[in-house]
Design a protein around this motif. Structure first.
Motif, PDB file in Angstrom:
ATOM      1  N   LYS A 311       0.813  -1.213   0.000  1.00  0.00           N
ATOM      2  CA  LYS A 311       0.000   0.000   0.000  1.00  0.00           C
ATOM      3  C   LYS A 311       0.851   1.269   0.000  1.00  0.00           C
ATOM      4  O   LYS A 311       0.533   2.241  -0.684  1.00  0.00           O
ATOM      5  CB  LYS A 311      -0.927   0.000   1.219  1.00  0.00           C
ATOM      6  CG  LYS A 311      -1.908  -1.172   1.259  1.00  0.00           C
ATOM      7  CD  LYS A 311      -2.834  -1.166   0.056  1.00  0.00           C
ATOM      8  CE  LYS A 311      -3.841  -2.295   0.136  1.00  0.00           C
ATOM      9  NZ  LYS A 311      -4.714  -2.360  -1.065  1.00  0.00           N
ATOM     10  N   GLY A 314       1.990   2.353  -3.247  1.00  0.00           N
ATOM     11  CA  GLY A 314       0.947   3.059  -3.983  1.00  0.00           C
ATOM     12  C   GLY A 314       0.851   4.519  -3.582  1.00  0.00           C
ATOM     13  O   GLY A 314       0.680   5.395  -4.442  1.00  0.00           O
ATOM     14  N   SER A 318       1.622   7.671  -6.156  1.00  0.00           N
ATOM     15  CA  SER A 318       0.649   8.737  -6.387  1.00  0.00           C
ATOM     16  C   SER A 318       1.246  10.107  -6.079  1.00  0.00           C
ATOM     17  O   SER A 318       1.038  11.074  -6.822  1.00  0.00           O
ATOM     18  CB  SER A 318      -0.598   8.502  -5.528  1.00  0.00           C
ATOM     19  OG  SER A 318      -1.293   7.343  -5.938  1.00  0.00           O
ATOM     20  N   VAL A 408       1.917   0.318 -13.182  1.00  0.00           N
ATOM     21  CA  VAL A 408       1.931   0.137 -11.723  1.00  0.00           C
ATOM     22  C   VAL A 408       2.698  -1.120 -11.348  1.00  0.00           C
ATOM     23  O   VAL A 408       3.475  -1.125 -10.388  1.00  0.00           O
ATOM     24  CB  VAL A 408       0.494   0.089 -11.175  1.00  0.00           C
ATOM     25  CG1 VAL A 408       0.487  -0.305  -9.700  1.00  0.00           C
ATOM     26  CG2 VAL A 408      -0.196   1.444 -11.354  1.00  0.00           C
ATOM     27  N   LYS A 412       6.219  -1.146  -9.082  1.00  0.00           N
ATOM     28  CA  LYS A 412       6.362  -1.834  -7.794  1.00  0.00           C
ATOM     29  C   LYS A 412       7.445  -2.909  -7.832  1.00  0.00           C
ATOM     30  O   LYS A 412       8.204  -3.074  -6.871  1.00  0.00           O
ATOM     31  CB  LYS A 412       5.019  -2.442  -7.373  1.00  0.00           C
ATOM     32  CG  LYS A 412       3.993  -1.420  -6.929  1.00  0.00           C
ATOM     33  CD  LYS A 412       2.749  -2.074  -6.349  1.00  0.00           C
ATOM     34  CE  LYS A 412       1.794  -1.042  -5.765  1.00  0.00           C
ATOM     35  NZ  LYS A 412       0.608  -1.662  -5.128  1.00  0.00           N
TER      36      LYS A 412
END
Length: 460
Positions: A311, A314, A318, A408, A412
Motif C-alpha cells: 500500500k 501506492g 501517487s 503500476v 512496484k
C-alpha cells in the motif's frame, strides 16, 4: 557510473531542491494564469487553444463526452506523426473504439503475469551489474547516473513485452531509434503551430522523417517474421496478442507497437526516476518502504500476487506522479460542440489541460502542496484533493491510460528489488532542473550515491 570516495558523498546539501516547479516547467502559462485566471484562450502560432487549469471547469466540460468523441489538435497530430502515427493516443471516433477493444485485453491483469517475470529478470540483471561495479572499486559506494540506468532497464522490459525475447536485437534498435526520434521532434528550436515551421527547421524535419521510416521498417520486419513463424500468433507478448486478434491492419499494428513501446518505457521510467530522487531526499521513506517489503514478502522471493498489498508503494507512486507527472499536460480537441455553464466550446476547439498547475494548486491541495507527503493518500485515493478532477494521473473519462496496470506493476517490481538491495542519497553534482520534452524529465540527469545494503532481507 563513476567511482567516488565516501567522504565526497557526505554533507551534500539539497535545500535548494524545490518541488514548486510550475514556473520552471511552464513559465509562460505560470505568468498568464496570474493575469487571466485558470481558463483562458491563447495562441500557438496560428492555432487557438483553450487553456484549462480549473478542476471544476474540466469536470463540467468532460462529463458526458465519450472517449471516441475526443480528438487531438491537428497541429500536434501532424507534429508527432513520425512517433505515433495513428496509434491509440492519436486515432479518433469509431477507429479509436476498435483500437481500444483490440488492445485492452492484451494489457489486462490476467495477461500480465508472464510480463512480470521478465521484469524481475531484467531488473535483477541490472542490480547485479550495480553490485559488481561497486565491488570492483575501493569505495563502498558509487555515483551512478540513475536516470540513464532506469531508462535502459525500462526500454529492455518494454522491448520484451512488445516483441518477445527472441527478437532482442531488433527491439533494441527500435528503442534506440525511438529515443533519437523523440530528441529530434521535441528538442529545442521547435516552431509548433507556426506556418511553414517545417521549412524553418528542415534538417530536423528530414531527420525525424528518416528515423520514423526506419522505425516503421524495423517493426514491419518483426511483424512479417512473426507471421511466417509457426508460433507467431500464439506467443503471449503484445504483438503476438494483436496478431491473434486479427482486427488491426499491418499499418495499424506498426503504429500501435510504436505507441505502446514509447509510452510503456517513457512514463514508467520517469516515474521510477523521480521516485528515486524523492526517496533519496527523504530517507525515512526508504526505510518505511523496506519495512513494508519485509512485512508483506516475509524475506522470501518476490511474490507477484502480493504486489497489490504494498500500500505504501501506492501512496508514494501517487505522490510522485502528483509532484512530477510524466505527462505534464493533456491535449484534446472537441469533436462536437460542448456546453459549459451556458458557454459553448465550439466543435474543433483545441484544448490544453495544465496537469502540473492543478497538481501544484494550493487551493486544491492545501498549503503543503509542494511538500513530499505520501501519507496524504493513506485514507483517500485522491490524496485529500478537494475536487475529484484535480488529480487525474492516468487521464480522465473514456481516454484513461490503457497501460496503467502495466505501469503500476513494473513500478512496484523495480522499486521492491532496488530497495531490497541498495540505499541511495543524492550526489552533490545533482542540479534540480525539471524540463519537458513531451514528458517531464530531469534535464541534467539524476546522479545518485548508491550503496549496497548489508544484512537486509527483503526479497531475493
Amino acid at each position: 557510473m563513476k567511482k567516488i570516495s565516501r567522504s565526497s558523498s557526505s554533507g551534500s546539501s539539497l535545500d535548494h531542491t524545490s518541488h514548486d516547479i510550475h514556473s520552471t516547467v511552464f513559465p509562460y502559462f505560470h505568468q498568464w494564469r496570474k493575469s487571466h485566471g485558470n481558463v483562458y484562450v491563447y495562441w500557438l502560432g496560428t492555432e487557438p487553444f483553450l487553456y484549462i487549469a480549473d478542476a471544476g471547469f474540466l469536470q463540467k466540460m468532460s462529463s458526458g463526452v465519450l472517449g471516441k468523441d475526443w480528438g487531438k489538435p491537428n497541429v500536434f497530430k501532424f507534429d508527432r506523426q513520425p512517433l505515433f502515427g495513428n496509434g491509440l493516443n492519436m486515432v479518433e471516433g469509431h477507429d479509436w473504439v476498435r483500437h481500444r477493444h483490440a488492445i485492452n485485453p492484451a494489457l489486462s491483469p490476467a495477461n500480465l503475469k508472464p510480463m512480470a517475470i521478465l521484469m524481475v529478470e531484467s531488473t535483477t540483471k541490472m542490480l547485479d551489474k550495480w553490485r559488481t561495479f561497486i565491488a570492483s572499486g575501493s569505495s563502498s559506494s558509487s555515483e551512478m547516473e540513475v536516470n540513464k540506468e532506469i531508462t535502459a532497464l525500462s526500454g529492455e522490459i518494454i522491448a520484451k513485452i512488445s516483441f518477445g525475447t527472441s527478437r532482442e536485437n531488433h527491439s533494441i534498435k527500435v528503442f534506440e531509434k525511438l529515443r533519437a526520434l523523440q530528441m529530434s521532434l521535441f528538442g529545442p528550436n521547435r516552431y509548433t503551430g507556426i506556418p511553414f515551421s517545417k521549412l524553418m527547421s528542415m534538417k530536423q524535419t528530414l531527420k525525424a522523417r528518416k528515423l520514423g521510416k526506419e522505425v516503421d521498417s524495423l517493426i514491419l520486419s518483426i511483424i512479417d517474421e512473426r507471421k511466417r513463424s509457426d508460433d507467431g500468433y500464439s506467443q503471449w507478448d503484445f504483438l503476438g496478442f494483436l496478431l491473434n486478434k486479427k482486427t488491426l491492419t499491418r499499418r495499424e499494428l506498426v503504429d500501435e507497437c510504436k505507441t505502446i513501446f514509447f509510452g510503456g518505457y517513457e512514463t514508467t521510467a520517469l516515474a521510477i526516476t523521480w521516485t528515486l530522487l524523492l526517496l533519496a531526499l527523504n530517507p525515512n521513506w526508504q526505510e518505511q518502504l523496506r519495512e513494508e517489503i519485509k512485512c508483506v514478502m516475509r524475506d522470501k522471493e518476490l511474490d507477484l500476487t502480493k504486489l497489490p498489498v504494498l500500500k505504501k508503494f501506492g501512496w508514494v507512486m501517487s505522490e510522485v506522479i502528483r509532484l512530477y507527472p510524466s505527462a505534464p499536460n493533456v491535449q484534446r480537441q472537441a469533436r462536437e460542440d460542448i456546453c459549459v455553464d451556458g458557454m459553448i466550446i465550439p466543435k474543433g476547439t483545441n484544448i490544453w489541460i495544465d496537469v502540473v498547475a492543478m497538481n501544484h494548486d494550493p487551493v486544491l491541495w492545501g498549503e503543503d502542496v509542494h511538500q513530499f507527503k505520501p501519507e496524504r493518500f493513506e485514507e483517500d485515493i485522491n490524496g485529500g484533493c478537494n475536487h475529484k478532477m484535480g488529480f487525474v494521473p492516468f487521464g480522465f473519462g473514456g481516454r484513461m491510460c490503457v497501460g496503467r496496470n502495466l505501469n503500476v506493476m513494473e513500478y512496484k517490481i523495480v522499486l521492491t528489488l532496488v530497495l531490497s538491495r541498495f540505499s541511495f542519497s543524492v550526489s552533490p553534482k545533482y542540479r534540480h532542473s525539471p524540463t519537458t520534452m513531451l514528458s517531464l524529465r530531469p534535464s541534467n540527469g539524476l546522479p545518485l550515491i548508491v550503496q549496497p545494503l548489508q544484512g537486509f532481507k527483503g526479497v531475493s
